[in-house]
Motif scaffolding. Structure first.
Motif, PDB file in Angstrom:
ATOM      1  N   THR A 153     -60.888  44.672 -12.725  1.00  0.00           N
ATOM      2  CA  THR A 153     -61.781  44.321 -11.417  1.00  0.00           C
ATOM      3  C   THR A 153     -61.153  45.280 -10.219  1.00  0.00           C
ATOM      4  O   THR A 153     -60.323  46.262 -10.674  1.00  0.00           O
ATOM      5  CB  THR A 153     -61.555  42.894 -10.743  1.00  0.00           C
ATOM      6  OG1 THR A 153     -62.188  42.564  -9.448  1.00  0.00           O
ATOM      7  CG2 THR A 153     -59.899  42.678 -10.409  1.00  0.00           C
ATOM      8  N   THR A 154     -61.575  45.392  -8.831  1.00  0.00           N
ATOM      9  CA  THR A 154     -61.188  46.260  -7.978  1.00  0.00           C
ATOM     10  C   THR A 154     -60.153  45.995  -7.417  1.00  0.00           C
ATOM     11  O   THR A 154     -59.616  44.880  -6.990  1.00  0.00           O
ATOM     12  CB  THR A 154     -62.283  46.392  -7.066  1.00  0.00           C
ATOM     13  OG1 THR A 154     -62.434  45.392  -6.380  1.00  0.00           O
ATOM     14  CG2 THR A 154     -63.786  46.876  -7.570  1.00  0.00           C
ATOM     15  N   ARG A 155     -59.304  46.863  -6.757  1.00  0.00           N
ATOM     16  CA  ARG A 155     -58.217  46.880  -5.846  1.00  0.00           C
ATOM     17  C   ARG A 155     -58.597  45.882  -4.617  1.00  0.00           C
ATOM     18  O   ARG A 155     -57.770  44.877  -4.272  1.00  0.00           O
ATOM     19  CB  ARG A 155     -57.575  48.019  -5.332  1.00  0.00           C
ATOM     20  CG  ARG A 155     -56.285  47.946  -4.289  1.00  0.00           C
ATOM     21  CD  ARG A 155     -55.940  49.187  -3.862  1.00  0.00           C
ATOM     22  NE  ARG A 155     -57.040  49.818  -3.134  1.00  0.00           N
ATOM     23  CZ  ARG A 155     -57.203  49.563  -1.942  1.00  0.00           C
ATOM     24  NH1 ARG A 155     -56.695  48.673  -1.081  1.00  0.00           N
ATOM     25  NH2 ARG A 155     -58.272  50.629  -1.391  1.00  0.00           N
TER      26      ARG A 155
END
Length: 220
Positions: A182-184
Motif C-alpha cells: 500500500t502507499t505511505r
C-alpha cells in the motif's frame, strides 16, 4: 549491534531450529554476524548466493523494479526467518535490502548441507524452520488478498509487536506500507487514527499498542 555471536544469538538459533544445545553449538560455531544499517544493501539481484542467512533483528526485504519502473516488494523476512541459498548455492533473484538496523547470522550453504547430512537433529530443525516459513508466506499472501490496505497495515503492526505490545525501534511507515503493498499515505493515516483513538501510543524509542484487542478488531 555487536559483530560477534552472543548468548542471545545462540538461544535464538536453538529455539528456531528446535534443537539441543549441542546441535545449536555445531551451527553457531560456523556462523558469522553481519550488521546492516537501515536501507543498507544485503545483496543485489544477480549476486551469487552461497550462504543461508538468519534474521535476528530488523528485517530484510526482497525488492524488484517492474517493467513499468515501479519498485515492488516480493517478500519480507523478519526475526526468526531465513533467506539465501539452501540446499544448493544459487543467485539472488531480487535486491535484498535491510529495514531498520538489521542483524544477520550467516552460514555457508555447503557447510550447512554437510552438517545436515551428519546430524539428523540439525536436518530436522532446518526442515521444520522452512516449513514454518512457507506457512507464514502463504498466510501473508492470503492477508494480501483478503484484507483491505488499512487492515494489512494493522496486521503488520500486530506481527511486529512483542508480548507487551511494544515495537522497538519505531516502525518506518513508508517501509511498512511497502511491505503490505500500500502507499505511505495510507500507512500514515492508519497509524494517525490509532494514535488519535488511544489504541497506540508513541514511546521515546518505539511504539506501544495500548489495546491489542481493539487493534485486532480493525484488521478487516
Amino acid at each position: 549491534m555487536a559483530d560477534t555471536l552472543t548468548h542471545d544469538d545462540r538461544a535464538a538459533i536453538r529455539a528456531c531450529f528446535n534443537c539441543s544445545a549441542q546441535a545449536a553449538d555445531r551451527l553457531t560455531v560456523e556462523m558469522a554476524v553481519r550488521c546492516v544499517p537501515h536501507r543498507g544493501t544485503v545483496a543485489l539481484a544477480g549476486d551469487e548466493a552461497t550462504q543461508l542467512l538468519f534474521v535476528v533483528e530488523g528485517a530484510v526485504c526482497a525488492e524488484l523494479f517492474g517493467i513499468d519502473g515501479q519498485q515492488a516488494q516480493l517478500a519480507r523476512h523478519g526475526p526468526g526467518e531465513v533467506f539465501g541459498a539452501y540446499p544448493a548455492e544459487t543467485v539472488y533473484r531480487a535486491n535484498m535490502t535491510a529495514v531498520g538496523q538489521t542483524r544477520l547470522l550467516s552460514i555457508p550453504t555447503r557447510k550447512l548441507r554437510v552438517l545436515a547430512a551428519e546430524d539428523s537433529e540439525i536436518a530436522n530443525g532446518i526442515a521444520e524452520l522452512l516449513a514454518r516459513q512457507l506457512d507464514l508466506v502463504l498466510d501473508r499472501m492470503a492477508a494480501r488478498i483478503g484484507l483491505s490496505a488499512t487492515g494489512r497495515f494493522y496486521r503488520a503492526l500486530l506481527m511486529l509487536a512483542d508480548d507487551e505490545g511494544t515495537i522497538r525501534p519505531a516502525p518506518v511507515v513508508a517501509a511498512m506500507a511497502l511491505s503490505v503493498h500500500t502507499t505511505r499515505e495510507t500507512g500514515s493515516r492508519a497509524l494517525a487514527a490509532l494514535l488519535r483513538r488511544g489504541i497506540a501510543e508513541r514511546l521515546p524509542d518505539g511504539l506501544r499498542i495500548v489495546s491489542r484487542r481493539m487493534l485486532e478488531d480493525l484488521v478487516v
